[in-house]
Design a protein around this motif. Structure first.
Motif, PDB file in Angstrom:
ATOM      1  N   GLY A  28       0.807  -1.212   0.000  1.00  0.00           N
ATOM      2  CA  GLY A  28       0.000   0.000   0.000  1.00  0.00           C
ATOM      3  C   GLY A  28       0.839   1.260   0.000  1.00  0.00           C
ATOM      4  N   ILE A  29       1.909   1.284  -0.812  1.00  0.00           N
ATOM      5  CA  ILE A  29       2.825   2.435  -0.840  1.00  0.00           C
ATOM      6  C   ILE A  29       2.261   3.578  -1.681  1.00  0.00           C
ATOM      7  N   PHE A  30       1.814   3.262  -2.883  1.00  0.00           N
ATOM      8  CA  PHE A  30       1.234   4.303  -3.739  1.00  0.00           C
ATOM      9  C   PHE A  30       0.202   3.678  -4.658  1.00  0.00           C
ATOM     10  N   THR A  31      -0.610   4.541  -5.234  1.00  0.00           N
ATOM     11  CA  THR A  31      -1.555   4.103  -6.250  1.00  0.00           C
ATOM     12  C   THR A  31      -1.543   5.130  -7.368  1.00  0.00           C
ATOM     13  N   THR A  32      -2.255   4.841  -8.439  1.00  0.00           N
ATOM     14  CA  THR A  32      -2.382   5.783  -9.545  1.00  0.00           C
ATOM     15  C   THR A  32      -3.851   5.886  -9.920  1.00  0.00           C
ATOM     16  N   PRO A  38      -0.973   9.469 -15.756  1.00  0.00           N
ATOM     17  CA  PRO A  38       0.181   8.575 -15.589  1.00  0.00           C
ATOM     18  C   PRO A  38       1.415   9.333 -15.114  1.00  0.00           C
ATOM     19  N   GLY A  39       2.262   8.615 -14.382  1.00  0.00           N
ATOM     20  CA  GLY A  39       3.499   9.226 -13.888  1.00  0.00           C
ATOM     21  C   GLY A  39       3.309  10.168 -12.734  1.00  0.00           C
ATOM     22  N   LEU A  40       2.113  10.165 -12.140  1.00  0.00           N
ATOM     23  CA  LEU A  40       1.797  11.044 -11.009  1.00  0.00           C
ATOM     24  C   LEU A  40       1.286  10.177  -9.863  1.00  0.00           C
ATOM     25  N   PRO A  41       2.189   9.523  -9.136  1.00  0.00           N
ATOM     26  CA  PRO A  41       1.765   8.607  -8.075  1.00  0.00           C
ATOM     27  C   PRO A  41       1.065   9.330  -6.940  1.00  0.00           C
ATOM     28  N   LEU A  42       0.065   8.657  -6.390  1.00  0.00           N
ATOM     29  CA  LEU A  42      -0.632   9.133  -5.201  1.00  0.00           C
ATOM     30  C   LEU A  42      -0.092   8.341  -4.020  1.00  0.00           C
ATOM     31  N   TRP A  43       0.560   9.016  -3.113  1.00  0.00           N
ATOM     32  CA  TRP A  43       1.193   8.335  -1.975  1.00  0.00           C
ATOM     33  C   TRP A  43       0.132   7.946  -0.952  1.00  0.00           C
ATOM     34  N   GLN A  44      -0.007   6.648  -0.707  1.00  0.00           N
ATOM     35  CA  GLN A  44      -0.929   6.154   0.310  1.00  0.00           C
ATOM     36  C   GLN A  44      -0.289   6.310   1.697  1.00  0.00           C
ATOM     37  N   PHE A 141       9.374  18.963 -12.372  1.00  0.00           N
ATOM     38  CA  PHE A 141       8.474  18.314 -13.329  1.00  0.00           C
ATOM     39  C   PHE A 141       9.211  17.990 -14.621  1.00  0.00           C
ATOM     40  N   ARG A 142       8.955  16.776 -15.116  1.00  0.00           N
ATOM     41  CA  ARG A 142       9.542  16.323 -16.374  1.00  0.00           C
ATOM     42  C   ARG A 142       8.423  15.772 -17.252  1.00  0.00           C
ATOM     43  N   ALA A 143       8.373  16.217 -18.499  1.00  0.00           N
ATOM     44  CA  ALA A 143       7.323  15.784 -19.427  1.00  0.00           C
ATOM     45  C   ALA A 143       7.711  14.447 -20.054  1.00  0.00           C
ATOM     46  N   GLU A 144       7.825  13.437 -19.202  1.00  0.00           N
ATOM     47  CA  GLU A 144       8.184  12.100 -19.682  1.00  0.00           C
ATOM     48  C   GLU A 144       7.063  11.533 -20.553  1.00  0.00           C
ATOM     49  N   ARG A 145       7.453  10.809 -21.588  1.00  0.00           N
ATOM     50  CA  ARG A 145       6.459  10.163 -22.444  1.00  0.00           C
ATOM     51  C   ARG A 145       5.843   8.974 -21.702  1.00  0.00           C
ATOM     52  N   SER A 146       4.587   8.684 -22.001  1.00  0.00           N
ATOM     53  CA  SER A 146       3.865   7.637 -21.273  1.00  0.00           C
ATOM     54  C   SER A 146       4.580   6.298 -21.337  1.00  0.00           C
ATOM     55  N   GLY A 147       5.218   6.004 -22.458  1.00  0.00           N
ATOM     56  CA  GLY A 147       5.835   4.696 -22.634  1.00  0.00           C
ATOM     57  C   GLY A 147       7.021   4.425 -21.745  1.00  0.00           C
ATOM     58  N   VAL A 148       7.639   5.475 -21.166  1.00  0.00           N
ATOM     59  CA  VAL A 148       8.820   5.262 -20.329  1.00  0.00           C
ATOM     60  C   VAL A 148       8.501   5.362 -18.841  1.00  0.00           C
ATOM     61  N   LEU A 149       7.272   5.723 -18.500  1.00  0.00           N
ATOM     62  CA  LEU A 149       6.908   5.859 -17.089  1.00  0.00           C
ATOM     63  C   LEU A 149       6.882   4.486 -16.426  1.00  0.00           C
ATOM     64  N   SER A 150       7.375   4.442 -15.176  1.00  0.00           N
ATOM     65  CA  SER A 150       7.463   3.146 -14.493  1.00  0.00           C
ATOM     66  C   SER A 150       7.397   3.329 -12.989  1.00  0.00           C
ATOM     67  N   GLY A 151       6.216   3.040 -12.412  1.00  0.00           N
ATOM     68  CA  GLY A 151       6.082   3.051 -10.957  1.00  0.00           C
ATOM     69  C   GLY A 151       6.585   4.338 -10.336  1.00  0.00           C
ATOM     70  N   VAL A 155       8.888   9.085 -13.196  1.00  0.00           N
ATOM     71  CA  VAL A 155       7.641   9.797 -12.927  1.00  0.00           C
ATOM     72  C   VAL A 155       7.691  11.176 -13.563  1.00  0.00           C
ATOM     73  N   ARG A 156       6.569  11.872 -13.497  1.00  0.00           N
ATOM     74  CA  ARG A 156       6.501  13.222 -14.075  1.00  0.00           C
ATOM     75  C   ARG A 156       6.667  14.324 -13.028  1.00  0.00           C
ATOM     76  N   GLN A 157       6.412  14.002 -11.778  1.00  0.00           N
ATOM     77  CA  GLN A 157       6.709  14.948 -10.691  1.00  0.00           C
ATOM     78  C   GLN A 157       7.740  14.300  -9.787  1.00  0.00           C
ATOM     79  N   ILE A 158       8.871  14.973  -9.625  1.00  0.00           N
ATOM     80  CA  ILE A 158       9.975  14.467  -8.811  1.00  0.00           C
ATOM     81  C   ILE A 158      10.073  15.334  -7.568  1.00  0.00           C
ATOM     82  N   ASN A 159      10.133  14.709  -6.411  1.00  0.00           N
ATOM     83  CA  ASN A 159      10.313  15.444  -5.160  1.00  0.00           C
ATOM     84  C   ASN A 159      11.749  15.215  -4.704  1.00  0.00           C
ATOM     85  N   LEU A 160      12.562  16.262  -4.853  1.00  0.00           N
ATOM     86  CA  LEU A 160      14.013  16.128  -4.768  1.00  0.00           C
ATOM     87  C   LEU A 160      14.585  16.821  -3.546  1.00  0.00           C
TER      88      LEU A 160
END
Length: 422
Positions: A28-32, A38-44, A141-151, A155-160
């Motif tokens: 239960g770490i994240f969901t979408t 896509p690429g915008l995880p919701l942190w549970q 924020f990075r405008a990653e293409r849908s095909g490269v997004l992975s868990g 992602v498209r929003q990076i918290n750094l």
């Protein structure tokens, strides 16, 4: 604890699962959501607990290193990123500008270094004021293409976790070494072994900002820092950031693949582009050196890395559920009292009631809860919990408050396991 309970607690050991997406689903770490995108995880809640602990670690390290926390907006005018060089270099990876009707529209930032440069420029600086170190755990924020997004790993929003140091040239060596020491300290706390450091520098192509002489000087400074640190390192021509060379801290993931978890970057270009300087001892105006550094790095990538490294069985201070309380019998008041005693110590507790004990244990193991604590009639009479460390199998019977004290102690020390021995 009776034999039936022992059998239930020993049942259902989890298989080794490496993919962080499978682990995140089980824990239960994240969901979408297709409505969020896509690429915008919701942190549970479980994922938020892990991320919050990593954020605290990043802030503690930054404060110990003399950094000052700041906050900056996730938006900036397009001209800000034109001047910094990000737009020319990263336009394809940036989201389109917002249509606000102006000639200089707002853009979601791909990095926060231009904002920190503006903070530095907000007041005059003397050589005595340096170094200045700004720390922010900010969204980019990075405008990653849908095909490269992975868990969480792409992602498209990076918290750094990001720090920018503004210093004199004679302070560079000490600041780079301090940044490396901070990174190595974080790796030690997280139980991650350093593989090597890569000196990522320019090559003969024309994609680098700044004069070749600047690059040569910056690369020499990083080589000197590596030599003084005595760390294993490799040369990485062509691997630099577009604005300067960097030291990339390389580790091995659970599959043995090489990965960069943190960087220390020298930047001689943004100070020039933004005219960042200081008044030297002789009264002249000199150009400041900007150092980009991170320790924990991207929250998303680090959580993905740690989930796979530990097969979800995180160190106790990071575990989303530190104690799964398993009441047996019909005494909800006893379970509520025990849970309250643990929570008052700051322990993350889940009360798992209803259904067979075996099924509840399997649920707790599937979530990778750190400790399983059975509270049956015998334990209630004795005023203890029958505690099992799910990772090691270690057992003890402890009062709830004592267990809470030990867990608080382990969390404060960021220890991998809690002490269960007498």
């Amino acid at each position: 604890m009776n034999t039936d309970l022992n059998a239930d607690l020993n049942a259902g050991a989890e298989p080794a699962v490496l993919d962080h997406r499978d682990l995140a689903r089980a824990m239960g770490i994240f969901t979408t959501s297709p409505l969020v995108g896509p690429g915008l995880p919701l942190w549970q809640p479980a994922g938020a607990a892990v991320r919050r602990e990593l954020e605290r670690l990043a802030e503690d390290v930054a404060l110990a290193g003399g950094c000052e926390p700041v906050y900056t907006p996730v938006l900036g005018k397009r001209s800000l990123f034109e001047r910094s060089g990000h737009l020319a270099k990263f336009a394809a990876d940036m989201f389109p500008a917002l249509d606000d009707g102006s000639d200089d529209p707002l853009v979601l930032r791909p990095a926060n270094c231009p904002h920190h440069a503006q903070l530095y420029a907000a007041e005059p600086r003397s050589h005595r004021d340096l170094p200045v170190r700004y720390h922010e755990l900010g969204s980019m924020f990075r405008a990653e293409r849908s095909g490269v997004l992975s868990g969480l790993s792409r992602v498209r929003q990076i918290n750094l976790d990001d720090t920018h140091v503004f210093c004199r040239p004679d302070q560079v060596a000490d600041e780079v070494r301090a940044a490396l020491d901070a990174v190595l300290g974080v790796l030690e706390v997280l139980g991650i072994a350093l593989d090597h450091v890569r000196l990522s520098r320019s090559d003969d192509s024309d994609g680098w900002l700044g004069a070749p002489a600047q690059w040569a000087d910056a690369e020499d400074r990083l080589r000197d820092a590596l030599a003084s640190a005595g760390l294993p390192w490799v040369d990485g021509p062509g691997e630099a950031a577009f604005y300067g060379p960097k030291l990339d801290v390389q580790v091995r993931d659970a599959r043995g693949h090489e990965e960069t978890l943190a960087t220390v970057q020298l930047d001689l270009n943004q100070p020039e582009r933004f005219d960042l300087g200081y008044t030297a001892a002789d009264g002249s105006r000199q150009r400041v050196v900007m150092i980009h550094r991170g320790t924990v790095g991207s929250m998303e990538r680090m959580v993905a890395f740690l989930l796979e490294q530990h097969a979800g069985r995180l160190p106790v201070w990071l575990a989303p559920v530190q104690v799964c309380l398993l009441p047996v019998g019909d005494d909800p008041a006893a379970a509520a009292e025990a849970a309250g005693a643990l929570r008052r110590r700051g322990v993350r507790v889940r009360v798992e009631s209803g259904g067979s004990l075996g099924n509840r244990v399997r649920l707790a193991r599937g979530r990778r809860d750190a400790l399983l604590a059975v509270l049956g009639p015998r334990e209630a009479r004795a005023g203890v919990l029958a505690v099992t460390d799910a990772a090691t199998g270690a057992r003890a019977e402890l009062p709830a408050d004592e267990l809470g004290r030990r867990l608080a102690e382990a969390s404060g020390a960021r220890a991998p396991r809690v002490r269960l021995d007498p």
